[in-house]
Write an enzyme that holds these catalytic residues in place. Structure first.
Site, PDB file in Angstrom:
ATOM      1  N   HIS A   1       0.835  -1.210   0.000  1.00 59.99           N
ATOM      2  CA  HIS A   1       0.000   0.000   0.000  1.00 59.99           C
ATOM      3  C   HIS A   1       0.867   1.256   0.000  1.00 59.99           C
ATOM      4  CE1 HIS A   1      -3.335   2.685   1.390  1.00 59.99           C
ATOM      5  NE2 HIS A   1      -2.328   3.295   1.992  1.00 59.99           N
ATOM      6  N   GLU A   2       1.872   1.288   0.860  1.00 63.62           N
ATOM      7  CA  GLU A   2       2.716   2.479   0.954  1.00 63.62           C
ATOM      8  C   GLU A   2       3.534   2.679  -0.319  1.00 63.62           C
ATOM      9  OE1 GLU A   2       2.029   4.510   3.091  1.00 63.62           O
ATOM     10  OE2 GLU A   2       0.888   3.212   4.437  1.00 63.62           O
TER      11      GLU A   2
END
Length: 261
Positions: free
Chosen positions: A108-109
């Site tokens: 996600h990051e």
């Protein structure tokens, strides 16, 4: 009474300069105010290996790794671009996530970095700041520059109240949409949306239970989940609800022909 267009562009220029300063020096300031300790790969070899794998899958250089010693499970990414980026996780995240969930959070990051979300948020902040400045000038011009007092008190007050709120709501809407995109990108990088679903459920549970994250509220939009519980609803939130994020990930899993647990 209405200010000339030159003044409006001047204020836009000021807001642009302010936000460019934030863009170039903001990441370092964010790391500092969030009490991030930058670490070497040898200090967290398993974590760094996961970050390296996800970054290679995304086709970007591996970001610098940072740790925040806080009980709440959470994470964020920052930086000026794909070649100058950071991924930060809390010690609470490392404690409660299994390897697959941790890979999903890192995905996600990395998704935020792939989508250049720092640059996008800077652009949105520039526009919002410029709108606020322009409205202030318009209001005081109506009030003191020869416009009728009732005009300033009516249209001017209405505008000065609503325009900045509208600009902030646009910023928040952009922030929420970027979380959806980062969820999707992270799920595609790992090939397993269910891993991110499990991670988001755990994070949400710990935040609801009051696990602390001692950071500035101004950083709330940066984290994978808002560290501070609030009751204002989605419209005024930096993040979509966890339920909405999970539903979208479940739909993505169905499109990928994955069985959900």
């Amino acid at each position: 009474g209405v200010p000339p267009i030159g003044i409006l562009f001047f204020m836009l220029g000021i807001s642009l300069v302010m936000n460019l300063v934030s863009y170039y020096w903001g990441p370092q300031m964010l790391l500092r105010i969030s009490h991030v300790k930058l670490v070497e790969p040898s200090e967290y070899p398993a974590l760094y290996s996961l970050l390296e794998e996800v970054s290679q899958q995304a086709g970007i250089p591996t970001p610098r790794l940072g740790i925040v010693n806080q009980p709440q499970p959470n994470a964020f990414a920052t930086g000026r671009g794909k070649k100058n980026s950071y991924v930060v996780v809390t010690s609470g995240l490392l404690r409660i996530m299994d390897r697959d969930e941790l890979r999903a959070v890192l995905g996600h990051e990395v998704g935020h970095i792939v989508h250049q979300d720092m640059a996008l948020s800077t652009a949105a902040a520039t526009v919002a700041t410029a709108i606020t400045y322009m409205v202030d000038i318009l209001f005081f011009s109506l009030l003191f520059g020869g416009g009728r007092r009732d005009e300033a008190g009516g249209l001017g007050l209405f505008t000065v109240l609503l325009a900045p709120i509208a600009a902030s709501m646009v910023q928040l809407a952009i922030s929420r949409s970027r979380e959806f995109y980062a969820d999707e990108e992270g799920a595609k990088l790992t090939g397993r949306p269910d891993w991110l679903i499990s991670a988001l459920r755990k994070i949400d549970e710990y935040i609801r239970r009051g696990a602390p994250l001692n950071v500035s509220p101004t950083t709330s939009s940066m984290w994978i989940a808002n560290p501070f519980r609030g009751g204002l609803g989605d419209l005024f939130s930096t993040h979509p609800s966890t339920e909405k994020r999970i539903r979208r990930l479940q739909e993505l899993a169905r499109r990928m022909n994955l069985l959900m647990a």
